[in-house]
Design an enzyme around this catalytic site. Structure first.
Site, mmCIF file in Angstrom:
data_model
loop_
_atom_site.group_PDB
_atom_site.id
_atom_site.type_symbol
_atom_site.label_atom_id
_atom_site.label_comp_id
_atom_site.label_asym_id
_atom_site.label_seq_id
_atom_site.Cartn_x
_atom_site.Cartn_y
_atom_site.Cartn_z
ATOM 1 N N GLU A 120 45.964 55.744 58.138
ATOM 2 C CA GLU A 120 45.251 54.458 58.131
ATOM 3 C C GLU A 120 45.502 53.665 56.849
ATOM 4 O OE1 GLU A 120 41.443 56.131 60.711
ATOM 5 O OE2 GLU A 120 41.324 56.057 58.530
ATOM 6 N N ARG B 116 45.661 48.951 52.070
ATOM 7 C CA ARG B 116 46.213 48.362 50.849
ATOM 8 C C ARG B 116 47.742 48.441 50.809
ATOM 9 N NH1 ARG B 116 43.092 49.067 46.154
ATOM 10 N NH2 ARG B 116 42.204 50.771 47.339
ATOM 11 N N ARG C 25 37.444 43.098 42.159
ATOM 12 C CA ARG C 25 37.923 44.446 41.873
ATOM 13 C C ARG C 25 37.970 44.754 40.375
ATOM 14 N NH1 ARG C 25 42.105 46.431 42.885
ATOM 15 N NH2 ARG C 25 41.371 48.455 43.622
ATOM 16 N N TYR D 149 35.787 47.876 39.681
ATOM 17 C CA TYR D 149 36.517 49.142 39.475
ATOM 18 C C TYR D 149 37.274 49.175 38.157
ATOM 19 C CZ TYR D 149 36.230 48.946 44.629
ATOM 20 O OH TYR D 149 35.830 48.807 45.937
ATOM 21 N N CYS E 273 29.052 32.208 36.223
ATOM 22 C CA CYS E 273 28.118 32.291 35.110
ATOM 23 C C CYS E 273 27.836 33.746 34.799
ATOM 24 C CB CYS E 273 26.842 31.543 35.451
ATOM 25 S SG CYS E 273 27.207 29.823 35.707
ATOM 26 N N GLU E 274 28.821 34.422 34.321
ATOM 27 C CA GLU E 274 28.683 35.845 34.062
ATOM 28 C C GLU E 274 29.839 36.273 33.166
ATOM 29 O OE1 GLU E 274 27.102 37.915 37.193
ATOM 30 O OE2 GLU E 274 27.974 39.840 36.658
ATOM 31 N N TYR F 98 41.575 43.844 49.719
ATOM 32 C CA TYR F 98 40.236 43.937 49.123
ATOM 33 C C TYR F 98 39.916 42.794 48.155
ATOM 34 C CZ TYR F 98 40.757 48.512 51.212
ATOM 35 O OH TYR F 98 40.994 49.522 52.105
HETATM 36 N N1 LLP Z 1 40.555 54.737 56.323
HETATM 37 C C1 LLP Z 1 39.289 54.857 55.952
HETATM 38 C C2 LLP Z 1 38.385 55.711 56.705
HETATM 39 C C3 LLP Z 1 38.815 54.170 54.832
HETATM 40 O O1 LLP Z 1 37.555 54.290 54.464
HETATM 41 C C4 LLP Z 1 39.712 53.338 54.103
HETATM 42 C C5 LLP Z 1 39.243 52.610 52.931
HETATM 43 C C6 LLP Z 1 41.030 53.231 54.544
HETATM 44 C C7 LLP Z 1 41.432 53.962 55.661
HETATM 45 C C8 LLP Z 1 42.039 52.345 53.872
HETATM 46 O O2 LLP Z 1 42.292 52.719 52.570
HETATM 47 P P1 LLP Z 1 43.516 52.030 51.785
HETATM 48 O O3 LLP Z 1 44.791 52.531 52.410
HETATM 49 O O4 LLP Z 1 43.390 50.577 51.960
HETATM 50 O O5 LLP Z 1 43.342 52.458 50.386
HETATM 51 N N2 LLP Z 1 37.413 48.277 48.265
HETATM 52 C C9 LLP Z 1 38.127 49.292 47.552
HETATM 53 C C10 LLP Z 1 38.591 50.424 48.355
HETATM 54 C C11 LLP Z 1 37.565 50.974 49.322
HETATM 55 C C12 LLP Z 1 38.264 51.401 50.529
HETATM 56 C C13 LLP Z 1 37.368 51.921 51.547
HETATM 57 N N3 LLP Z 1 38.024 52.567 52.608
HETATM 58 C C14 LLP Z 1 39.196 48.676 46.660
HETATM 59 O O6 LLP Z 1 39.178 47.489 46.468
HETATM 60 O O7 LLP Z 1 40.019 49.383 46.092
#
Ligand code: LLP
Length: 463
Positions: free
Chosen positions: A320, A323, A360, A364, A391-392, A421
């Site tokens: 899955e 990113r 982000r 993070y 404003c931060e 993201y």
């Molecule tokens: N599958 C599941 C069950 C997930 O929870 C996620 C991400 C993905 C696939 C996809 O992950 P990727 O390949 O995109 O890393 N918002 C955060 C990351 C949180 C991701 C949550 N789940 C960021 O900006 O880095």
């Protein structure tokens, strides 16, 4: 930005954390394709172009800030994942990274499946024609309404995340006279080497059912007994922005161990395993992500080896990535509003967006790169912090970056690798309007998500 082990001299060393010395890149005008979308380059006037369209034209026609997405690059990355995994595996694009109807259509055309995790994402997928059987529905607290809509639509799988949900989904499926294909998400106890907030397979967290203590085995026992469910596999997602494959190796070992135990206890060989997403991308030139074919080869080999050892038929693998497909395909285009040198500290460059279009960095501590894109410059590098208009004081887009010292209000700068993201986590903080997503390809720019307007804001405010 390039980080070097040698001191960059007193001018920069005093403003950086101890032990971190940054050296300016050799050429501030260069665009490293590790972090920039594939069709990005500069034209003869030094203006950056993408998909055959220059950023000045984009800014004039669509305004700033704007997310600019390279459609050819998106399709190429999607196709690379699809090809790498081949016909015996499935690639589910994780819609949470960025989802729009255009993206759904591209994915559909390129033969990818789609992972959604809310009613909104499901609605977007269905409205753009993604066949329901190619949709996986995720989430640790899906509402009964979301579950019902997913089952009615005929989604290919629902990933179960808790004991309550096992019963809830079975019950709703039965009440609709259906048998729903499901996977059970387990936590395998892996500490992925990533930021704590985005590491998800260690056990002290909200997702999944722990393998430890026999809980996952108990969840399987219950799911197998319920008429409304067809248990097709086990799911594991260990975190995000991961470069080191060893976490996946341990996860695969443990998931296959559970499949073996299930076979031994129930006489059933589950046909699928899903190893989730989480593969890292380059945000700066220092990052070295792996190519899809290397990842596919590594994951397939691990699972095959583990299954041979357990004398199991190798299950169909799915992954899955979110990113890794969309992240590098877009950059955020900003206009510089103010340039504020603080003597002995650093220069603050304020842009017309900020934490509302990219949370982000604040959330993070993420690192990004940045470049002057409306022209080239031969000026000295200056250590800058790119900040937004909110404003931060934590409203930082790029913490430490080198930009040319002649940077001035009106210049366009761009932050690459913001496809994932950023728009999907954008907010209206300070009632700032969320930027559009403009897709470029073959010399044409097309708005695929339009800019928010004050009218949009006021429409929601019914008080
Ligand atoms: N599958 C599941 C069950 C997930 O929870 C996620 C991400 C993905 C696939 C996809 O992950 P990727 O390949 O995109 O890393 N918002 C955060 C990351 C949180 C991701 C949550 N789940 C960021 O900006 O880095």
């Amino acid at each position: 930005m390039s980080r070097s082990a040698h001191p960059a001299g007193p001018r920069h060393a005093d403003v950086l954390p101890e032990g971190h010395y940054y050296a300016p890149p050799a050429d501030l005008n260069a665009l490293d394709h590790k972090v920039w979308a594939q069709t990005v380059g500069r034209n003869d006037d030094g203006v950056v172009t993408v998909g055959g369209v220059d950023v000045k034209t984009l800014a004039e026609e669509h305004g700033t800030p704007a997310y600019v997405l390279d459609e050819a690059d998106f399709r190429a990355r999607a196709r690379a994942w699809r090809t790498a995994f081949g016909a015996d595996a499935d690639v589910f694009y994780a819609g949470k990274a960025f989802l729009s109807r255009a993206v759904v259509r591209w994915l559909n055309e390129e033969g990818l499946n789609l992972d959604v995790c809310s009613g909104g994402e499901l609605a977007t997928a269905l409205s753009a024609g993604m066949p329901a059987e190619r949709i996986a529905f995720h989430g640790n607290n899906k509402s009964t309404d979301e579950i019902r809509r997913a089952i009615e639509a005929g989604v290919g799988r629902i990933v179960l995340d808790s004991f309550q949900e096992i019963v809830r989904v079975a019950h709703i499926a039965q009440s609709l006279g259906k048998r729903q294909k499901v996977q059970i998400r387990i936590t395998v106890g892996v500490e992925a080497h990533t930021h704590e907030f985005i590491a998800t397979a260690h056990e002290d967290q909200k997702f999944g059912i722990p393998l430890a203590g026999g809980q996952a085995a108990e969840a399987v026992r219950r799911a197998l007994q319920l008429d409304g469910l067809e248990l097709i596999g086990i799911h594991s997602h260990i975190g995000s922005q991961i470069f080191d494959m060893s976490g996946f190796e341990v996860a695969a070992h443990r998931v296959v161990g559970l499949l073996r135990d299930i076979r031994d206890e129930h006489g059933v060989e589950l046909p699928e395993i899903d190893l989730g997403g989480g593969l890292g991308i380059a945000y700066t030139s220092d990052d070295d992500p792996r190519e899809p074919h290397e990842i596919a080869k590594a994951l397939t080999e691990i699972v095959t080896r583990e299954c041979e050892a357990a004398r199991l038929r190798t299950p169909r693998i799915s992954v899955e990535p979110g990113r890794a497909i969309v992240g590098p395909t877009a950059f955020t285009l900003y206009e510089v509003g103010t340039v504020k040198p603080l003597d002995g500290l650093r220069t603050y460059v304020s842009v017309d967006g900020g934490m509302s279009d990219n949370i982000r960095t604040a959330l993070y501590d993420a690192e990004y790169s940045v470049a002057l894109v409306s022209r080239t410059s031969a000026a000295e590098p200056m250590l800058a912090r790119v900040v937004g208009k909110h404003c931060e004081s934590g409203d930082i887009v790029v913490k430490d970056a080198f930009l040319p010292a002649d940077l001035a209000p009106g210049d366009l700068i761009a932050v690459p690798a913001t496809g994932a993201y950023c728009r999907s986590m954008a907010s209206n903080y300070n009632h700032v309007l969320r930027p559009p997503v403009v897709a470029v390809k073959d010399g044409e720019a097309r708005v695929i998500v339009r800019r928010e307007t004050e009218e949009d804001l006021l429409r929601l405010d019914v008080g």
